[in-house]
Design an enzyme around this catalytic site. Sequence first.
Site, PDB file in Angstrom:
ATOM      1  N   GLU A  22       0.828  -1.216   0.000  1.00 16.31           N
ATOM      2  CA  GLU A  22       0.000   0.000   0.000  1.00 16.31           C
ATOM      3  C   GLU A  22       0.863   1.268   0.000  1.00 16.31           C
ATOM      4  O   GLU A  22       0.484   2.309   0.531  1.00 16.31           O
ATOM      5  CB  GLU A  22      -0.966   0.031   1.205  1.00 16.31           C
ATOM      6  CG  GLU A  22      -1.805  -1.204   1.394  1.00 16.31           C
ATOM      7  CD  GLU A  22      -2.880  -1.375   0.338  1.00 16.31           C
ATOM      8  OE1 GLU A  22      -2.915  -0.574  -0.611  1.00 16.31           O
ATOM      9  OE2 GLU A  22      -3.668  -2.312   0.452  1.00 16.31           O
ATOM     10  N   GLY A  23       2.040   1.172  -0.600  1.00 13.73           N
ATOM     11  CA  GLY A  23       2.991   2.291  -0.597  1.00 13.73           C
ATOM     12  C   GLY A  23       3.894   2.174   0.612  1.00 13.73           C
ATOM     13  O   GLY A  23       3.417   2.094   1.744  1.00 13.73           O
TER      14      GLY A  23
END
Length: 592
Positions: free
Chosen positions: A403-404
């Site tokens: 998710e980054g």
Amino acid sequence: MSPDKAPSGGRFVVDETDPAAVVTPEDLTEEQRMMADAARAFVQGEIKPRDEQLEKLDYKLTVDLMRKAGELGLLGADVPEAYGGLGLDKVSTTLLAETMAEASSFALSVGAHVGIGTLPIVFFGTPEQKAAYLPDLAAGTRIASYCLTEPGSGSDALGARTTARLTPDGTHYLLNGSKIYITNAAFADVFIVYAKVNGDHFTAFIVERGTPGFTIGPEEKKMGIKGSSTCPLFFEDAPVPVSNVLGEVGKGHLIAFNILNIGRFKLGAGCVGTAKEAIALAAGYAAGRKQFGRPIASFPLIGEKLADMNIAAFVTESIVYRTAGLIDERLATADPNAPDAGAQAAKAIAEYALECSIVKVFATEALDLIADEGVQIHGGYGYIQEYKIERIYRDSRINRIFEGTNEINRMLIPGTLMKKALKGDLPLLRKARALQEELLQPMPLPSFDDTLSLETFRLAQAKKTFLAVGGAAVQKLGLRLEQEQEVLVALADIMIGIYAMESALLRVRKLIANSGEARAENAIQMTTVFVQNTLEKIETLAKKTLAALEQGDALQVQLSVLKKLMRAPLVDTITIKRSIAARVKEAGRYVV
């Protein structure tokens, strides 16, 4: 509520918030709690008895159980009722994500399906696409997967090299390229795939399993989350109908980044659930394990660990539900039936991109601390696979990557704030100028007789420190600031600390208002400890940043300003944490 009246993202840095306006776990309705009970019963009755088999990556079992979850409505919470879902708000779906977390790898399979797999169609699909896919996704008869990462592009998502070219007859796009680390890949039926049309226009596509030229590679051998499927994907002239373009050609970034924002805060919800499980495991073990003739829970250092774990979980829970409430309020301004419903939803979600990044960073790092201390309390047994704390420790590590990465999210936090300020959405520069005038005046300490008055004062100190240090950075570096990653990360960590402190403070104030100080005693104490510890970290971050910006006399002037801002009495956190630990030990679990 109109968009201009809904609270805007990032305002916590410069404004005060009414505790009554903040969503907290104490606000959950009976209906929401019953929904969570149903999810908990499913995990206890269906997942945990098959835990060992699931961890061995039994695809058929995972799919069968996901279909059972779909029959119970656990997969359709985010899907509108018109398409076979429940159409629940984000607070409710956050509670579901938290509750499902005890299902370990299975929870990840479900989370990827209901979140980043299904939401692109919910928010950006055409009516025809929604009708074709959402009922099956809500029921679990088809499973979704999200496909963004490539061998050469992880954090740099727009650097993707997978291409899509229109066929001469204009009916299909031919996809060529590859994706890696794709969750649910081995058994998913519907894939949200990003590719560049003509090698240039970043676009999202709905790709179905069985498409010619689309193949799925072997399972990756992972450190943790072993019961979830993670495979590469390959596309060789794979034809995708033009009707399966999701959103607009060239606007895939709107889908990718806004869906990741939702994924980030939902990841935080999962961290809350796992944190609570780890605390229960550690408290239970500490109560039963004897050394030197008594339970290790009776030793102050073990108690301190339990207190620190409980405080971290409390603050994480506070920021997660606060953010879910903010997103709900902003999404309420979007019209789901409008022709530009996707654009409206994207704008609503993007408003709190900064807060979603904060949730992602804080929650994943809090869980890592909790898991690590959980293993330490277990001692050698914590290193043995028979004890679940070992798996929690391994599984938690991925959270800071997907998710980054936390590094990328830290970079996004001050960058997003500065963009808002330059657009005039936040009075950041005006507040900074007002602070400069305030610093020229005497700043005597107020009295701290009321409950949480010191913590409220310290929060204000933190906000002023951010304005002072951030203002100095902008003034000194100008446009070069975005290249000074260490300075940006320090500013991000100060902002994370501010949001976390404020979220805990607002929650406990609301708890006091609704239930009285006696009921809120543990929450008051946890907030007191967290605020003091966080201010110490903020002061260190501010000193490091100022030293990077100034030298000699100029640095000494800035440090004297910081010292003036940071003056406040210290509290005895050792004694307070002993009280918190006693409550955790008595309950044998996480306590508010």
